[in-house]
Design a protein around this motif. Structure first.
Motif, short mmCIF file in Angstrom:
data_model
loop_
_atom_site.label_atom_id
_atom_site.label_comp_id
_atom_site.label_asym_id
_atom_site.label_seq_id
_atom_site.Cartn_x
_atom_site.Cartn_y
_atom_site.Cartn_z
N ILE A 58 -1.34 4.22 -6.41
CA ILE A 58 -1.76 4.65 -5.04
C ILE A 58 -2.40 6.15 -5.12
O ILE A 58 -2.04 6.94 -5.68
CB ILE A 58 -0.53 4.68 -4.16
CG1 ILE A 58 0.36 3.62 -3.78
CG2 ILE A 58 -1.16 5.20 -2.67
CD1 ILE A 58 1.70 3.86 -3.43
N ALA A 112 0.73 -1.09 -0.22
CA ALA A 112 0.05 -0.22 0.08
C ALA A 112 0.92 1.26 -0.10
O ALA A 112 2.15 1.14 0.12
CB ALA A 112 -1.00 0.20 1.16
N VAL A 154 -7.36 0.69 1.50
CA VAL A 154 -6.60 1.08 2.48
C VAL A 154 -7.14 1.75 3.75
O VAL A 154 -7.74 2.90 3.30
CB VAL A 154 -5.24 2.17 1.97
CG1 VAL A 154 -4.45 2.55 3.25
CG2 VAL A 154 -4.41 0.95 1.03
N THR A 159 -4.69 7.88 -2.20
CA THR A 159 -4.99 8.06 -0.77
C THR A 159 -5.18 9.43 -0.45
O THR A 159 -4.81 10.32 -0.76
CB THR A 159 -4.12 7.32 -0.19
OG1 THR A 159 -2.74 7.94 -0.24
CG2 THR A 159 -4.11 5.85 -0.42
N LEU A 208 0.47 -1.08 -10.10
CA LEU A 208 0.35 -0.14 -8.74
C LEU A 208 0.14 1.23 -9.10
O LEU A 208 0.85 1.88 -9.51
CB LEU A 208 1.37 -0.40 -7.90
CG LEU A 208 1.13 0.35 -6.58
CD1 LEU A 208 -0.11 -0.03 -5.72
CD2 LEU A 208 2.54 0.24 -5.46
N ASN A 245 -5.20 1.09 -3.53
CA ASN A 245 -4.27 0.76 -4.54
C ASN A 245 -5.04 0.24 -5.56
O ASN A 245 -5.96 -0.65 -5.55
CB ASN A 245 -3.29 -0.30 -3.86
CG ASN A 245 -2.30 0.25 -2.68
OD1 ASN A 245 -2.40 1.40 -2.46
ND2 ASN A 245 -1.93 -0.65 -1.85
N THR A 276 7.78 -1.89 -4.66
CA THR A 276 7.41 -2.35 -3.33
C THR A 276 8.53 -2.70 -2.62
O THR A 276 9.66 -3.30 -3.30
CB THR A 276 6.26 -3.13 -3.18
OG1 THR A 276 6.61 -4.43 -3.80
CG2 THR A 276 5.30 -2.65 -3.96
N ASN A 322 -5.27 -3.52 5.33
CA ASN A 322 -5.34 -3.51 3.65
C ASN A 322 -6.18 -4.77 3.47
O ASN A 322 -6.14 -6.01 3.89
CB ASN A 322 -3.81 -3.95 3.32
CG ASN A 322 -2.98 -2.57 3.39
OD1 ASN A 322 -3.57 -1.56 3.76
ND2 ASN A 322 -1.73 -2.84 3.14
#
Length: 702
Positions: free
Chosen positions: A338, A14, A390, A340, A336, A375, A540, A428
């Protein structure tokens, strides 16, 4: 720490320098009247505070930064010994480490150094700086407290703290500032201010554009910085702070060694295909109120709230042909993006009391961070299906007490303790299967510190301290844990000893002087958290605790000013920052006594500047940087390098102009890189440093 055992486990993620100043130092009785970490500090107050710290503190003066090109934290911290800062990815992004913090694949996390603005937290409650690096040009001063010397800020970090002091209308005049140059850099800042009796206000508007020295590296940023102060009475004053930043950056990705040598300006193919970006919209509101109870006691209360929206495509599609026979098309197993929202609320309380020979500081910091969002699969920079929901939270409470006790005319004993209580809760949820990955834990510890200061002469000090270090894992590290269950990582702990000296000596019969600031430290740590890049999910990381590591080094800063001729209208001012690092594993079952990656064995940066009374200045700059390792196995060596530059300018009453040349020999070198477990020759982990560049800046004061 057998990270190599887990590489097949797919996990989802995440100072132009700040002067280390040695002015005519007042006697201790005068120093002990200083208000610590409250209100808007003057330069003299910061210097006096430093003189009562039995360890390394460096002051960065924001006015000095206007004499050269300062685009990011690497530029700002250029002459701060003990701090390794490097750029090479894009725009504002910089890797920074203090006393060996953050030496792993989670360099994007930026943990290990607590960032504050006017004593209020900018770093999130779990200790990461992932989405937020301060704009150096928005600070009047920055105070770098190395390692355990950040106790007076309540910091519980390996690297210490950096406190950015905001300019106000009472110490910063209205101005217009332009700078630009190579790689399409163009920046403009306009500051308006007003003082009317007990009320003052300041607003700075800023816009920046940068094309970058690589493909797919553009940056666009607009910012507003504002604050207003009100003297409510003779003893109470308050200040409100507002910040808005909209920063959009393209990410060029990392290159192999061969690609870097062939064409360092190219972008990584995956970065183009995945349209890697780092876009953050931030707003922050804060307030600090100071009550001068009487001439011997002061109380400061502050609150802050910061919200960040992150949109971050970072991993291109990873495709796998499961049967290997075709004609079935490969299947996407990982990508990926992200997206958020992060909200952090914080508060700070400081009480300072002078009682006879004792100067007592009691403080409290509390912060709470909530990260929500998800994600997603990355479709060329566009969200292409939610993979993980998340919902992460963290809180941190730091309570500390420090007594600076003048036991004799030349001696001060400084002792104190910090209590920390924090919690982490990572949630998660796999969107396809509904499975929950939920590492969570509470962390508590008591960290004592004792130090001594000896004032050998009016402007020469010797110091020593013994301190306890403690740092809990960030939420990033918890969700990257190599452990397949929900068991959280352990906190890092250790003990550090530090000795040093600082001072200034005037040469007999002249106005010439030389100054120094030297610290030697040795820290023994257990359970340090280190991470490597996950080869099954590039971008990651995999995190684990290490049994024993050593963080030791030498931090030295030397400066001087020598007059030329008899009339003293011209001077030569050399400056030299030297950092020696010894960061290594200690009898590790896998890595033995290998060096930790990312930080060089030594870093030497300096300049020799000519100045005259007409305001003209000019001189060369230089960097000599040792090799670095890019892996824990010490197989992949990033070469050492040396750079040469030149800067010049003219400072008049109402205006100032500068020009700066960087990397005059156009040396190819590595700026930053991704840390891996065992580096292969064809690993795509390198980001080239800045090529030959020229910048010009112009400032008008009103």
């Amino acid at each position: 720490m057998q990270l190599y055992k887990y590489v097949n486990i797919p996990l989802c993620l995440a100072f132009g320098f700040s002067q280390s100043v040695f002015s005519e130092t007042p006697n201790n009785s005068e120093i002990l009247e200083t208000v610590l970490v409250v209100g808007q500090k003057s330069k003299a107050e910061i210097e006096q505070e430093k003189a009562l710290t039995p360890g390394s503190i460096t002051l960065v003066d924001g006015e000095d930064l206007r004499e050269r090109n300062v685009s990011n934290l690497e530029d700002m911290l250029r002459y701060v010994p003990g701090v390794w800062a490097a750029s090479g990815s894009t725009g504002d992004t910089s890797f920074f480490s203090s006393r060996g913090s953050n030496l792993d694949a989670t360099h994007y996390d930026g943990n290990g150094v607590k960032l504050l603005q006017d004593g209020l937290p900018v770093t999130t409650a779990d200790g990461n700086n992932h989405n937020r690096i301060m704009d150096p040009l928005s600070a009047r001063y920055a105070i770098v407290a190395h390692g355990a010397n950040a106790l007076t800020y309540g910091a519980s970090t390996l690297g210490g703290a950096i406190n950015f002091i905001t300019p106000t209308a009472r110490d910063s005049p209205p101005e217009i500032f332009f700078n630009g140059g190579s790689h399409g850099q163009a920046q403009a800042r306009m500051t308006a201010s007003m003082v009317s009796g007990d009320i003052d206000g300041l607003v700075t508007l800023e816009a920046k554009r940068w094309d970058g020295y690589r493909d797919h590296q553009k940056q666009e940023r607009e910012s507003i910085y504002a604050n207003a102060g009100w003297k409510l009475s003779d003893t109470v004053h308050t200040r409100l702070y507002l910040t808005y930043i909209d920063n959009n950056q393209q990410l060029p990705g990392s290159l192999t060694r061969e690609e870097l040598h062939e064409n360092p300006t190219q972008a990584q193919t995956q970065a183009l295909n995945g349209n890697y970006q780092y876009n953050v919209e931030t707003w922050r509101a804060a307030n600090k109120t100071v009550w001068d109870i009487n001439e011997n006691s002061h109380l400061s209360i502050g609150v802050s709230y910061e919200s960040q929206m992150l949109y971050h495509p970072i991993v291109d599609k990873i495709m796998v042909d499961f049967d290997g026979n075709g004609p079935n098309p490969p299947v996407e197993v990982f990508s990926l993006l992200i997206n958020t929202e992060q909200n952090t609320a914080g508060t700070s309380l400081r009480y300072n009391l002078n009682a006879g020979e004792h100067n007592i500081l009691a403080g409290l910091n509390y912060s709470n961070t909530i990260v929500e969002g998800g994600n997603y699969r990355n479709g060329h920079g566009i969200r292409n299906g939610l993979t993980t929901r998340v919902d992460n939270t963290a809180s941190s409470l730091e309570v500390f007490l420090v007594d600076r006790w003048q036991v004799a005319p030349k001696w001060n004993v400084v002792y104190g303790v910090q209590a920390i209580s924090s919690d982490r809760d990572v949630k998660n949820i796999n969107n396809e299967y509904g499975s929950l990955f939920n590492p969570k834990a509470d962390f508590q510890n008591l960290n004592p510190r004792v130090g001594v200061l000896y004032k050998q002469a009016n402007d020469v000090e010797l110091f020593a301290n013994l301190s306890r270090l403690y740092e809990a894992p960030t939420n990033f590290e918890l969700q990257d844990d190599v452990s397949p269950d929900n068991k959280p990582l352990d906190p890092m702990q250790g003990t550090v000893i530090e000795v040093g000296t600082r001072g200034q000596k005037n040469l007999t019969g002249t106005t010439d002087y030389w100054r120094w600031d030297i610290a030697v430290y040795y820290g023994a740590l257990t359970d340090e958290i280190l991470s490597v890049d996950d080869p099954d999910a590039p971008g990651t990381s995999l995190s684990a605790n290490v049994d024993d590591t050593v963080h030791a080094g030498i931090e030295a800063l030397f400066g001087a000013s020598f007059g030329l001729g008899d009339n003293d209208t011209s001077r030569i001012e050399p400056l030299l920052s030297v950092t020696m690092n010894n960061f290594n594993f200690h009898n590790d079952p896998v890595y033995g006594n290998n060096q930790l990656p990312a930080a060089p064995g030594y870093a030497v940066k300096g300049e020799i500047i000519y100045r005259n009374t007409s305001g003209f200045f000019a001189g060369p700059t230089f960097d000599v940087i040792d090799k670095r390792y890019a892996d824990f196995s010490n197989n992949y060596v990033v070469d050492s390098y040396a750079l040469l530059g030149f800067r010049a300018g003219l400072d008049q009453n109402n205006w100032e102009v500068y020009g700066e040349l960087r990397n005059l020999t156009d040396t190819d070198y590595v700026g930053t890189f991704t840390v891996v477990d065992i580096g292969s020759p064809d690993a795509s982990i390198l980001n080239p440093g800045e090529p030959r560049s020229i910048y010009i800046g112009l400032k008008f004061r009103f």
